[in-house]
Design a protein around this motif. Structure first.
Motif, PDB file in Angstrom:
ATOM      1  N   VAL A 282      -4.514 -53.733   6.917  1.00  0.00           N
ATOM      2  CA  VAL A 282      -4.324 -52.733   7.977  1.00  0.00           C
ATOM      3  C   VAL A 282      -4.270 -51.309   7.435  1.00  0.00           C
ATOM      4  N   ALA A 283      -4.588 -51.115   6.170  1.00  0.00           N
ATOM      5  CA  ALA A 283      -4.495 -49.785   5.571  1.00  0.00           C
ATOM      6  C   ALA A 283      -5.204 -48.745   6.430  1.00  0.00           C
ATOM      7  N   GLY A 284      -4.515 -47.647   6.694  1.00  0.00           N
ATOM      8  CA  GLY A 284      -5.119 -46.562   7.462  1.00  0.00           C
ATOM      9  C   GLY A 284      -5.986 -45.710   6.558  1.00  0.00           C
ATOM     10  N   SER A 285      -7.083 -46.296   6.093  1.00  0.00           N
ATOM     11  CA  SER A 285      -7.897 -45.669   5.050  1.00  0.00           C
ATOM     12  C   SER A 285      -8.776 -44.542   5.556  1.00  0.00           C
ATOM     13  N   ARG A 286      -8.957 -44.454   6.887  1.00  0.00           N
ATOM     14  CA  ARG A 286      -9.694 -43.324   7.478  1.00  0.00           C
ATOM     15  C   ARG A 286      -8.718 -42.503   8.310  1.00  0.00           C
ATOM     16  N   LEU A 287      -8.412 -41.311   7.845  1.00  0.00           N
ATOM     17  CA  LEU A 287      -7.520 -40.419   8.581  1.00  0.00           C
ATOM     18  C   LEU A 287      -8.373 -39.405   9.337  1.00  0.00           C
ATOM     19  N   LEU A 288      -8.371 -39.523  10.652  1.00  0.00           N
ATOM     20  CA  LEU A 288      -9.130 -38.614  11.512  1.00  0.00           C
ATOM     21  C   LEU A 288      -8.170 -37.527  12.009  1.00  0.00           C
ATOM     22  N   VAL A 289      -8.457 -36.266  11.649  1.00  0.00           N
ATOM     23  CA  VAL A 289      -7.540 -35.168  11.989  1.00  0.00           C
ATOM     24  C   VAL A 289      -8.294 -34.107  12.789  1.00  0.00           C
ATOM     25  N   GLN A 290      -7.719 -33.754  13.943  1.00  0.00           N
ATOM     26  CA  GLN A 290      -8.335 -32.718  14.778  1.00  0.00           C
ATOM     27  C   GLN A 290      -8.261 -31.367  14.051  1.00  0.00           C
ATOM     28  N   ARG A 291      -9.253 -30.531  14.306  1.00  0.00           N
ATOM     29  CA  ARG A 291      -9.433 -29.292  13.524  1.00  0.00           C
ATOM     30  C   ARG A 291      -8.177 -28.426  13.448  1.00  0.00           C
ATOM     31  N   GLY A 292      -7.416 -28.386  14.544  1.00  0.00           N
ATOM     32  CA  GLY A 292      -6.256 -27.510  14.572  1.00  0.00           C
ATOM     33  C   GLY A 292      -5.187 -27.865  13.559  1.00  0.00           C
ATOM     34  N   LEU A 293      -5.100 -29.140  13.161  1.00  0.00           N
ATOM     35  CA  LEU A 293      -4.101 -29.573  12.175  1.00  0.00           C
ATOM     36  C   LEU A 293      -4.724 -30.009  10.858  1.00  0.00           C
ATOM     37  N   TYR A 294      -6.032 -29.924  10.765  1.00  0.00           N
ATOM     38  CA  TYR A 294      -6.726 -30.503   9.606  1.00  0.00           C
ATOM     39  C   TYR A 294      -6.207 -29.944   8.287  1.00  0.00           C
ATOM     40  N   ASP A 295      -6.177 -28.633   8.142  1.00  0.00           N
ATOM     41  CA  ASP A 295      -5.763 -28.037   6.864  1.00  0.00           C
ATOM     42  C   ASP A 295      -4.296 -28.330   6.568  1.00  0.00           C
ATOM     43  N   GLU A 296      -3.436 -28.216   7.597  1.00  0.00           N
ATOM     44  CA  GLU A 296      -2.005 -28.435   7.367  1.00  0.00           C
ATOM     45  C   GLU A 296      -1.709 -29.868   6.955  1.00  0.00           C
ATOM     46  N   VAL A 297      -2.275 -30.827   7.676  1.00  0.00           N
ATOM     47  CA  VAL A 297      -2.023 -32.229   7.352  1.00  0.00           C
ATOM     48  C   VAL A 297      -2.604 -32.574   5.989  1.00  0.00           C
ATOM     49  N   THR A 298      -3.784 -32.074   5.687  1.00  0.00           N
ATOM     50  CA  THR A 298      -4.390 -32.340   4.383  1.00  0.00           C
ATOM     51  C   THR A 298      -3.521 -31.796   3.257  1.00  0.00           C
ATOM     52  N   THR A 299      -3.040 -30.562   3.418  1.00  0.00           N
ATOM     53  CA  THR A 299      -2.187 -29.957   2.391  1.00  0.00           C
ATOM     54  C   THR A 299      -0.901 -30.761   2.193  1.00  0.00           C
ATOM     55  N   ARG A 300      -0.265 -31.150   3.295  1.00  0.00           N
ATOM     56  CA  ARG A 300       0.962 -31.939   3.189  1.00  0.00           C
ATOM     57  C   ARG A 300       0.703 -33.254   2.450  1.00  0.00           C
ATOM     58  N   LEU A 301      -0.397 -33.905   2.779  1.00  0.00           N
ATOM     59  CA  LEU A 301      -0.693 -35.198   2.169  1.00  0.00           C
ATOM     60  C   LEU A 301      -0.985 -35.069   0.682  1.00  0.00           C
ATOM     61  N   VAL A 302      -1.724 -34.059   0.308  1.00  0.00           N
ATOM     62  CA  VAL A 302      -2.026 -33.870  -1.116  1.00  0.00           C
ATOM     63  C   VAL A 302      -0.738 -33.647  -1.898  1.00  0.00           C
ATOM     64  N   GLU A 303       0.153 -32.818  -1.362  1.00  0.00           N
ATOM     65  CA  GLU A 303       1.435 -32.574  -2.044  1.00  0.00           C
ATOM     66  C   GLU A 303       2.247 -33.859  -2.153  1.00  0.00           C
ATOM     67  N   ARG A 304       2.300 -34.617  -1.059  1.00  0.00           N
ATOM     68  CA  ARG A 304       3.070 -35.863  -1.074  1.00  0.00           C
ATOM     69  C   ARG A 304       2.452 -36.874  -2.042  1.00  0.00           C
ATOM     70  N   ALA A 305       1.139 -36.983  -2.041  1.00  0.00           N
ATOM     71  CA  ALA A 305       0.469 -37.961  -2.904  1.00  0.00           C
ATOM     72  C   ALA A 305       0.729 -37.672  -4.379  1.00  0.00           C
ATOM     73  N   LYS A 306       0.726 -36.399  -4.735  1.00  0.00           N
ATOM     74  CA  LYS A 306       0.976 -36.027  -6.133  1.00  0.00           C
ATOM     75  C   LYS A 306       2.397 -36.373  -6.573  1.00  0.00           C
ATOM     76  N   ALA A 307       3.307 -36.485  -5.608  1.00  0.00           N
ATOM     77  CA  ALA A 307       4.716 -36.736  -5.936  1.00  0.00           C
ATOM     78  C   ALA A 307       5.084 -38.225  -5.899  1.00  0.00           C
ATOM     79  N   ILE A 308       4.169 -39.082  -5.539  1.00  0.00           N
ATOM     80  CA  ILE A 308       4.477 -40.515  -5.467  1.00  0.00           C
ATOM     81  C   ILE A 308       4.862 -41.031  -6.850  1.00  0.00           C
TER      82      ILE A 308
END
Length: 490
Positions: A282-308
């Motif tokens: 069930v991995a959510g391997s495709r994250l579909l993000v609407q343009r208005g939040l695309y940059d913010e969500v991407t930035t948050r995820l990259v920061e979180r992923a680096k800290a795992i």
């Protein structure tokens, strides 16, 4: 090194050909157990044992079966800690997840114990008032259960307690890449005094599974694994007109709309792809993000992923463990390289994780690709690893079209504060499971399964036990009349 025989007829037996294989810990890289390689002769013996036990088990009243299933749940709960260690040692999943999975396995036994004496039939009113008609649910007999390596006990317990509650006996074939926790479960079944032959386990590779699927004594097959193997199982079973249920792979869309809580969506996306090292159907391997939040969500995820925190799967501090085996590690790395070649933008990760505490483990860096197109292989192919593709979209209609434009249909996620939008989008997603403002949540009561290349049939919930029963209809003519033998009676 632990050595395991085959579990047949309530006893541990040596394989007929005397062959075995090593279980390798993906964290240490060392063999830590030796597991028997079953041949068709061993499968014959297991099916014979299950066949001999089935009439007695089916003839046991539901209340008694419920008592035994609840006893199994008690024993699993009591030994959950050690069972979690076995599973983490076998497939590299972090102990914080395998521990909770063992308790969920016990919950599934308790849930289906409650159904064991409640498989009600139905009385059916006919046009002819002098014919009494009723239908009953009966067990298939002996069923074959084949499971995958990513969550052996959870995947088995999605099937086993339902099959037993319905009165079936079983032959289990776990993945050759992770067999130990299933074999250890057999010891717990003995502690719970499950009658001999009700559960049998044969271990081995594809040849063992093929012998089980094609065995004439197996009345139904339930399989969890890859779509490729699922197709072969369905074809082999179809040749024998044998029913199957298939829980296969996924390429699940996790859709974030502009009005979603960006922090909640980022955490949900993180759980959806990096939980269990991405090795979940069930991995959510495709994250579909609407343009208005695309940059913010991407930035948050990259920061979180680096800290795992990657590390020893048995450490409670580790958040992500290893890939389960070397062939899977190689497939994931090839997919990452393919995404680079296709032009996806690598935001973080992309290689083998090395460093203090990681040793020789099969660790892969949490990997995120942005600017992914849905026609890229990374967006269409199930990778089964910690690799996230982020795809932008503009409109609700576009999101739905992208979400459904894959061969799979297992799960999906929707993130929005607008309940009207959620209720509008959910029915249009061609998946068997949808989460709204959460992801990767399970419950014993909730049916689980997919559509399209993700398979068919359902596990868990009421539908889970009905998958292991067949319907018998009975008509009783109490009129005493003799009718025309050459005209159909209705």
């Amino acid at each position: 090194m632990k050595t395991y025989g085959l579990y047949i007829g309530g006893a541990w037996v040596d394989p007929a050909a005397g062959q075995s294989f090593e279980a390798v810990n993906p964290y240490t890289g060392q063999a830590w157990a030796r597991v028997s390689e079953a041949t068709s002769a061993d499968v014959d013996a297991a099916v014979d044992a299950a066949t001999a036990a089935q009439p007695g088990w089916a003839g046991t009243n539901g209340a008694t079966r419920a008592i035994i299933l609840n006893r199994i749940a008690d024993v699993i709960t009591a030994h959950a800690g050690e069972m979690a260690v076995f599973e983490s040692s076998d497939n590299g999943k972090v102990i914080r997840e395998t521990s909770s999975q063992m308790l969920f396995a016990a919950r599934l036994f308790r849930f289906y114990a409650g159904y064991a004496d409640k498989l009600y039939g139905s009385v059916i009113p006919l046009d002819n008032p002098q014919v009494f008609d009723y239908a009953t649910r009966e067990p298939y007999g002996v069923v074959g259960l084949i499971t995958a390596w990513n969550s052996p006990i959870t995947l088995l317990c999605n099937k086993l307690p339902a099959a037993l509650a319905a009165g079936n006996t079983v032959v289990v074939k776990p993945s050759e890449h992770a067999s130990v926790s299933t074999l250890e479960l057999c010891k717990l079944l003995d502690k719970a005094e499950l009658p001999p032959g009700v559960v049998n386990v044969v271990t081995g590779a594809g040849e063992t599974g093929a012998a089980l699927v094609t065995h004439p004594g197996i009345a139904k097959v339930s399989f969890t694994g890859s779509p490729g193997v699922g197709r072969r199982i369905a074809a082999a079973a179809g040749e024998r007109l044998k029913p199957v249920s298939l829980e296969l792979g996924g390429k699940s869309p996790n859709i974030v709309f502009d009005d979603a809580d960006p922090e909640a969506a980022a955490v949900g996306a993180l759980a959806g792809i990096f939980g269990a090292t991405g090795q979940t159907c069930v991995a959510g391997s495709r994250l579909l993000v609407q343009r208005g939040l695309y940059d913010e969500v991407t930035t948050r995820l990259v920061e979180r992923a680096k800290a795992i925190r990657l590390g020893d799967p048995l450490s409670p501090d580790s958040e992500m463990g290893t890939v389960a085996n070397q062939p899977q590690f190689d497939r994931i790395m090839a997919s990452i390289e393919g995404a680079r070649t296709d032009g996806a933008t690598l935001m973080t990760g992309g290689g083998r994780a090395e460093g203090e505490g990681l040793g020789e483990g099969l660790f892969i860096q949490p990997t995120i690709f942005a600017d992914v197109r849905n026609d890229m292989a990374v967006a269409q192919t199930e990778i089964f690893g910690p690799v996230l593709s982020i795809l932008p979209f503009d409109t609700e209609e576009e999101a739905i079209a992208i979400a459904n434009d894959v061969p799979f249909g297992l799960a999906g996620g929707v993130w929005t504060r607008d309940i009207t939008r959620a209720m509008r989008v959910v029915p249009q997603l061609k998946t068997g499971v949808v989460w709204v403002n959460t992801y990767r949540m399970v419950a014993a009561q909730a049916p689980f399964g997919g559509t399209k290349d993700s398979g068919f049939g359902r596990e868990r919930g009421e539908q889970g036990i009905l998958e292991f029963t067949t319907t018998k209809n009975v008509m009783i003519d109490w009129s005493g009349k003799i009718s025309d033998p050459f005209a159909i009676k209705n």
